[in-house]
Write a protein that holds these residues in place. Structure first.
Motif, short mmCIF file in Angstrom:
data_model
loop_
_atom_site.label_atom_id
_atom_site.label_comp_id
_atom_site.label_asym_id
_atom_site.label_seq_id
_atom_site.Cartn_x
_atom_site.Cartn_y
_atom_site.Cartn_z
N ILE A 50 0.67 -1.28 0.11
CA ILE A 50 0.03 -0.02 -0.18
C ILE A 50 0.56 1.45 -0.52
N GLU A 51 1.70 1.31 0.99
CA GLU A 51 3.15 2.45 0.89
C GLU A 51 3.32 2.50 -0.17
N GLY A 52 4.32 1.86 -1.16
CA GLY A 52 4.58 1.37 -2.34
C GLY A 52 4.33 1.90 -3.34
N ASP A 53 2.74 2.13 -3.05
CA ASP A 53 2.35 2.34 -4.46
C ASP A 53 2.55 3.83 -4.95
N LYS A 54 2.88 5.20 -4.09
CA LYS A 54 3.53 6.34 -4.31
C LYS A 54 4.31 6.64 -5.19
N LYS A 55 5.60 5.49 -4.65
CA LYS A 55 6.94 5.24 -5.40
C LYS A 55 6.01 5.42 -7.50
N ILE A 56 5.19 4.37 -7.84
CA ILE A 56 4.91 4.41 -8.84
C ILE A 56 4.37 5.15 -9.71
N ASP A 57 3.37 5.99 -8.57
CA ASP A 57 2.29 7.07 -8.99
C ASP A 57 3.88 8.16 -9.71
N VAL A 58 4.61 8.01 -9.12
CA VAL A 58 5.72 9.70 -8.77
C VAL A 58 6.14 9.20 -9.97
N LEU A 59 6.79 8.05 -10.14
CA LEU A 59 7.71 7.02 -11.14
C LEU A 59 6.61 7.66 -12.52
N GLN A 60 5.67 7.88 -12.17
CA GLN A 60 4.39 7.74 -14.18
C GLN A 60 4.29 9.05 -14.25
N ARG A 61 3.77 10.54 -13.53
CA ARG A 61 4.48 11.17 -13.86
C ARG A 61 4.97 12.13 -14.37
N GLU A 62 6.43 11.27 -13.67
CA GLU A 62 8.10 12.10 -14.18
C GLU A 62 8.04 11.39 -15.67
N ILE A 63 7.81 9.96 -15.97
CA ILE A 63 7.78 9.38 -17.50
C ILE A 63 7.11 11.00 -17.79
N GLU A 64 5.88 11.01 -17.54
CA GLU A 64 5.36 11.70 -18.94
C GLU A 64 5.22 12.95 -18.26
N ARG A 65 6.28 13.62 -18.41
CA ARG A 65 7.00 15.14 -18.04
C ARG A 65 7.82 14.74 -19.17
N LYS A 66 8.45 13.73 -18.73
CA LYS A 66 9.83 13.15 -19.53
C LYS A 66 9.15 13.32 -21.82
N ILE A 67 8.64 12.53 -21.82
CA ILE A 67 7.69 12.92 -22.74
C ILE A 67 6.89 13.35 -23.23
N MET A 68 6.81 14.53 -22.33
CA MET A 68 5.80 15.84 -22.99
C MET A 68 7.17 16.57 -23.29
N ARG A 69 8.40 16.60 -23.21
CA ARG A 69 9.55 17.38 -23.08
C ARG A 69 10.22 16.76 -23.87
N LEU A 70 10.34 15.22 -24.84
CA LEU A 70 10.61 14.60 -25.93
C LEU A 70 9.47 15.48 -27.03
N LEU A 71 7.97 15.04 -26.52
CA LEU A 71 7.21 15.72 -28.14
C LEU A 71 7.73 16.89 -29.15
N ALA A 72 8.08 17.64 -27.41
CA ALA A 72 8.12 19.34 -27.92
C ALA A 72 9.16 19.55 -28.56
N LEU A 73 10.29 19.29 -27.95
CA LEU A 73 12.21 19.31 -28.14
C LEU A 73 12.00 18.72 -29.48
N ARG A 74 12.23 17.49 -29.54
CA ARG A 74 12.92 16.23 -30.02
C ARG A 74 11.56 16.04 -31.94
N GLN A 75 10.21 16.21 -31.55
CA GLN A 75 9.30 16.14 -32.71
C GLN A 75 9.80 14.93 -32.85
N PRO A 76 9.35 13.38 -32.57
CA PRO A 76 10.02 12.29 -33.00
C PRO A 76 8.80 11.72 -34.56
#
Lengths: 240, 240
Positions: A50-76
């Protein structure tokens, strides 16, 4: 793109892949532990999940931020674009698997009074199949071998069948002893959650197949009659 | 970008918005009809919902294809990029709402023998709240007024509370009459599905808030104690 930009982009995609693998590892651990917590009525292990689920959520938000940056800057484009969008979807699926594992762990805390070992064994067996499927699809993610994705996609039926038989078993048990209705209802939801984790693995298989081939794996996934609605044919209630 | 390209891009984004609105309309209709099918035990209406889910799925795949093309050819940035990725996520949420409505409709076919009108009324009341939330968030999508998203996000608790009380009501009923355990289990899942539809509306509120403001709405959404796990405190079973 200059050679330098291409290299930077490849590195970013690789970093994204590593994040996803890490997130997959967390979800796999959470699911495995949640199933064990049910089987052994291990309240401590349940709390860790139960406690550990938080780190999964944090990681998801981090991944999403990276993806948005990647789409904006690299335009793959082409496969790079497919890979970026696939990462977004896979992170979403893994986050839901983490949520479901957390929910299973919470229910483990609520079934302390449920005694029939045979039934928690059935749940454990079903849970282990889901763990195996999740592991297999995560391996596919790393190895990028399409056959693995197809194999997971074909397995969906197995969990559905287990769910159907467990649904009937649990209902029969609840009818025989009404004191078991409360914990039995929680186990029904645990079984349903495990079945849904199987669905998320199938979703991941579809995403990976599309990523690797650029085509849809198919529209009709294999399904046991209807997982959501096992036919009710039960012995007459013992207490009627 | 030339003025022509900008205009073409704006038109594509608008077309995407129209597709989403159409998909939202289908999901709203499916949910409303599924809830009515439960309340009135209307098997025909249930079958219409089940059959109709296909067109929601088709529309989602169409929207995804358009988004991939848009990302590849237009390479949007800033707000345009946020809007494109938001559309991808919103289509995913609407597809799941359609699935849940279909599942509710399937269960409507399975509870023909469930007589207690009071209980299906409670389910109906809960379902109507979900319909209202879905309608409100779809309006927000069209009007792009952030306050609407925040309002839906704040309402999540209401459905959770209904779910908790319905869970207890149903279990009590199942304990009093073991013949009701089968249909009661289906109604438990219906209530859970409606609660999950509320979660998907909250997810949509988060996506829309991020789209409009570029910021996260917050991490801790309002929650009634724990929706997944209503405390079990029931009267002693009548049959014990």
């Amino acid at each position: 793109m200059t050679e330098h930009t291409v290299r930077a982009f490849t590195e970013e995609l690789e970093a994204l892949g590593a994040d996803l693998t890490r997130m997959g590892g967390f979800s796999e651990q959470a699911l495995g532990d949640a199933v064990t917590a049910i089987a052994r009525r291990d309240a401590n292990l349940a709390r860790i999940v139960i406690e550990g689920d938080k780190k999964i959520d944090v990681l998801q938000r981090e991944i999403e931020r990276k993806i948005m940056r990647l789409l904006a800057l690299r335009q793959p484009m082409g496969r790079d674009l497919r890979q970026t969008v696939a990462a977004l979807k896979l992170a979403g699926e893994l986050e839901r698997i983490g949520d479901l594992a957390k929910n299973i762990a919470k229910r483990a805390l609520n079934i302390q009074e449920f005694e029939p070992i045979a039934l928690t064994r059935s749940v454990e067996r079903m849970g282990k199949i889901a763990v195996k499927q999740l592991k297999q699809i995560l391996d596919t993610l790393t190895s990028q071998i399409v056959a693995g994705a197809v194999s997971v996609w074909m397995q969906d039926e197995e969990l559905d069948e287990h769910y159907n038989s467990l649904f009937r078993e649990l209902l029969t048990y609840m009818m025989e002893d009404p004191r078991m209705i409360g914990p039995g209802a929680h186990l029904l939801f645990v079984a349903k959650n495990i079945e849904r984790i199987g669905d998320h693995c199938t979703n991941m298989a579809e995403v990976i197949y599309y990523l690797e081939t650029g085509e849809d794996i198919g529209t009709d996934r294999p399904k046991a009659v209807d997982a959501a609605l096992p036919p009710i044919s039960l012995p007459p209630p013992a207490t009627a």
